[in-house]
Design a protein around this motif. Sequence first.
Motif, PDB file in Angstrom:
ATOM      1  N   GLY A 266     -26.162 -79.517  49.561  1.00  0.00           N
ATOM      2  CA  GLY A 266     -24.800 -79.180  49.980  1.00  0.00           C
ATOM      3  C   GLY A 266     -23.821 -80.299  49.687  1.00  0.00           C
ATOM      4  O   GLY A 266     -22.670 -80.049  49.312  1.00  0.00           O
ATOM      5  N   GLY A 267     -24.266 -81.544  49.838  1.00  0.00           N
ATOM      6  CA  GLY A 267     -23.409 -82.678  49.537  1.00  0.00           C
ATOM      7  C   GLY A 267     -23.046 -82.760  48.067  1.00  0.00           C
ATOM      8  O   GLY A 267     -21.880 -82.968  47.708  1.00  0.00           O
ATOM      9  N   VAL A 268     -24.032 -82.552  47.208  1.00  0.00           N
ATOM     10  CA  VAL A 268     -23.773 -82.564  45.762  1.00  0.00           C
ATOM     11  C   VAL A 268     -22.836 -81.414  45.387  1.00  0.00           C
ATOM     12  O   VAL A 268     -21.866 -81.605  44.636  1.00  0.00           O
ATOM     13  N   VAL A 269     -23.099 -80.236  45.933  1.00  0.00           N
ATOM     14  CA  VAL A 269     -22.239 -79.077  45.644  1.00  0.00           C
ATOM     15  C   VAL A 269     -20.814 -79.346  46.130  1.00  0.00           C
ATOM     16  O   VAL A 269     -19.841 -79.060  45.425  1.00  0.00           O
ATOM     17  N   GLY A 270     -20.681 -79.916  47.327  1.00  0.00           N
ATOM     18  CA  GLY A 270     -19.359 -80.244  47.851  1.00  0.00           C
ATOM     19  C   GLY A 270     -18.598 -81.192  46.949  1.00  0.00           C
ATOM     20  O   GLY A 270     -17.406 -81.011  46.695  1.00  0.00           O
ATOM     21  N   LEU A 271     -19.289 -82.213  46.454  1.00  0.00           N
ATOM     22  CA  LEU A 271     -18.640 -83.159  45.536  1.00  0.00           C
ATOM     23  C   LEU A 271     -18.198 -82.466  44.248  1.00  0.00           C
ATOM     24  O   LEU A 271     -17.080 -82.671  43.765  1.00  0.00           O
ATOM     25  N   LEU A 272     -19.071 -81.619  43.704  1.00  0.00           N
ATOM     26  CA  LEU A 272     -18.738 -80.921  42.456  1.00  0.00           C
ATOM     27  C   LEU A 272     -17.589 -79.935  42.643  1.00  0.00           C
ATOM     28  O   LEU A 272     -16.690 -79.851  41.800  1.00  0.00           O
ATOM     29  N   VAL A 273     -17.602 -79.205  43.750  1.00  0.00           N
ATOM     30  CA  VAL A 273     -16.523 -78.254  44.029  1.00  0.00           C
ATOM     31  C   VAL A 273     -15.208 -79.001  44.212  1.00  0.00           C
ATOM     32  O   VAL A 273     -14.156 -78.585  43.713  1.00  0.00           O
ATOM     33  N   GLY A 274     -15.257 -80.114  44.922  1.00  0.00           N
ATOM     34  CA  GLY A 274     -14.052 -80.904  45.124  1.00  0.00           C
ATOM     35  C   GLY A 274     -13.486 -81.429  43.824  1.00  0.00           C
ATOM     36  O   GLY A 274     -12.273 -81.346  43.581  1.00  0.00           O
ATOM     37  N   LEU A 275     -14.355 -81.959  42.976  1.00  0.00           N
ATOM     38  CA  LEU A 275     -13.898 -82.455  41.670  1.00  0.00           C
ATOM     39  C   LEU A 275     -13.349 -81.318  40.815  1.00  0.00           C
ATOM     40  O   LEU A 275     -12.322 -81.475  40.143  1.00  0.00           O
ATOM     41  N   ALA A 276     -14.014 -80.163  40.860  1.00  0.00           N
ATOM     42  CA  ALA A 276     -13.533 -79.013  40.086  1.00  0.00           C
ATOM     43  C   ALA A 276     -12.148 -78.581  40.567  1.00  0.00           C
ATOM     44  O   ALA A 276     -11.272 -78.272  39.754  1.00  0.00           O
ATOM     45  N   ASN A 277     -11.936 -78.577  41.879  1.00  0.00           N
ATOM     46  CA  ASN A 277     -10.622 -78.224  42.409  1.00  0.00           C
ATOM     47  C   ASN A 277      -9.548 -79.186  41.920  1.00  0.00           C
ATOM     48  O   ASN A 277      -8.456 -78.765  41.555  1.00  0.00           O
TER      49      ASN A 277
ATOM     50  N   MET B  16      -5.331 -79.213  46.015  1.00  0.00           N
ATOM     51  CA  MET B  16      -5.476 -80.651  46.242  1.00  0.00           C
ATOM     52  C   MET B  16      -6.155 -80.888  47.595  1.00  0.00           C
ATOM     53  O   MET B  16      -7.097 -81.671  47.698  1.00  0.00           O
ATOM     54  N   THR B  17      -5.678 -80.189  48.621  1.00  0.00           N
ATOM     55  CA  THR B  17      -6.244 -80.340  49.963  1.00  0.00           C
ATOM     56  C   THR B  17      -7.717 -79.923  49.976  1.00  0.00           C
ATOM     57  O   THR B  17      -8.567 -80.639  50.508  1.00  0.00           O
ATOM     58  N   LEU B  18      -8.015 -78.757  49.399  1.00  0.00           N
ATOM     59  CA  LEU B  18      -9.395 -78.285  49.361  1.00  0.00           C
ATOM     60  C   LEU B  18     -10.285 -79.204  48.542  1.00  0.00           C
ATOM     61  O   LEU B  18     -11.447 -79.427  48.885  1.00  0.00           O
ATOM     62  N   GLY B  19      -9.753 -79.748  47.466  1.00  0.00           N
ATOM     63  CA  GLY B  19     -10.529 -80.664  46.637  1.00  0.00           C
ATOM     64  C   GLY B  19     -10.907 -81.929  47.385  1.00  0.00           C
ATOM     65  O   GLY B  19     -12.073 -82.342  47.396  1.00  0.00           O
ATOM     66  N   VAL B  20      -9.928 -82.538  48.029  1.00  0.00           N
ATOM     67  CA  VAL B  20     -10.193 -83.775  48.781  1.00  0.00           C
ATOM     68  C   VAL B  20     -11.127 -83.484  49.959  1.00  0.00           C
ATOM     69  O   VAL B  20     -12.077 -84.240  50.208  1.00  0.00           O
ATOM     70  N   LEU B  21     -10.868 -82.386  50.668  1.00  0.00           N
ATOM     71  CA  LEU B  21     -11.720 -82.021  51.798  1.00  0.00           C
ATOM     72  C   LEU B  21     -13.162 -81.766  51.339  1.00  0.00           C
ATOM     73  O   LEU B  21     -14.116 -82.216  51.988  1.00  0.00           O
ATOM     74  N   SER B  22     -13.333 -81.078  50.233  1.00  0.00           N
ATOM     75  CA  SER B  22     -14.687 -80.813  49.713  1.00  0.00           C
ATOM     76  C   SER B  22     -15.404 -82.101  49.328  1.00  0.00           C
ATOM     77  O   SER B  22     -16.610 -82.244  49.569  1.00  0.00           O
ATOM     78  N   ILE B  23     -14.668 -83.041  48.747  1.00  0.00           N
ATOM     79  CA  ILE B  23     -15.276 -84.323  48.379  1.00  0.00           C
ATOM     80  C   ILE B  23     -15.705 -85.085  49.631  1.00  0.00           C
ATOM     81  O   ILE B  23     -16.815 -85.639  49.691  1.00  0.00           O
ATOM     82  N   LEU B  24     -14.843 -85.099  50.654  1.00  0.00           N
ATOM     83  CA  LEU B  24     -15.202 -85.772  51.904  1.00  0.00           C
ATOM     84  C   LEU B  24     -16.407 -85.107  52.566  1.00  0.00           C
ATOM     85  O   LEU B  24     -17.338 -85.791  53.011  1.00  0.00           O
ATOM     86  N   GLU B  25     -16.395 -83.771  52.621  1.00  0.00           N
ATOM     87  CA  GLU B  25     -17.522 -83.055  53.210  1.00  0.00           C
ATOM     88  C   GLU B  25     -18.803 -83.295  52.412  1.00  0.00           C
ATOM     89  O   GLU B  25     -19.884 -83.435  52.983  1.00  0.00           O
ATOM     90  N   GLY B  26     -18.693 -83.316  51.097  1.00  0.00           N
ATOM     91  CA  GLY B  26     -19.857 -83.591  50.261  1.00  0.00           C
ATOM     92  C   GLY B  26     -20.426 -84.971  50.528  1.00  0.00           C
ATOM     93  O   GLY B  26     -21.645 -85.157  50.626  1.00  0.00           O
TER      94      GLY B  26
END
Length: 135
Positions: free
Chosen positions: A19-30, A47-57
């Motif tokens: 889930g962490g790896v997926v979160g990082l990838l989704v955030g970067l993709a956003n 931008m918000t979803l991207g940063v949040l996904s990276i933090l969650e990842g």
Amino acid sequence: MTTDRPTGVTIVAVLQLIGGVVGLLVGLANLILREALDLPDLEPLMMTLGVLSILEGGVGLIAGYGLWTLKGWGWLLAVVFDIYVILGRVALLFIGPHIPIIGPPEPGQIFGLVLSGFVLRYMYRPHVRRAFGRA
């Protein structure tokens, strides 16, 4: 603290790491798509979803490592993060239908909510707490 990691903790740790790896990838993709798509109305949201996904990842990766190594802080981080995920998914159940880009809940969201509930309950089982020195 015991060195024997319960099988369920191993499974939860691996799920957290994935889930962490997926979160990082989704955030970067956003963040990348935000620039490439040139949709000014959606740019702040992406931008918000991207940063949040990276933090969650990142939190997922740290929690996964803490669970894998049976660190007490890993148990605490995983429990707090799971509560955060549950609250977020419940909020989306009620708010999502009113936001056109999100829409009504999908089966995957419901499955994720139920899975998070099971994981949270599992983390409080006596043998799991003992493995993290929290008995």
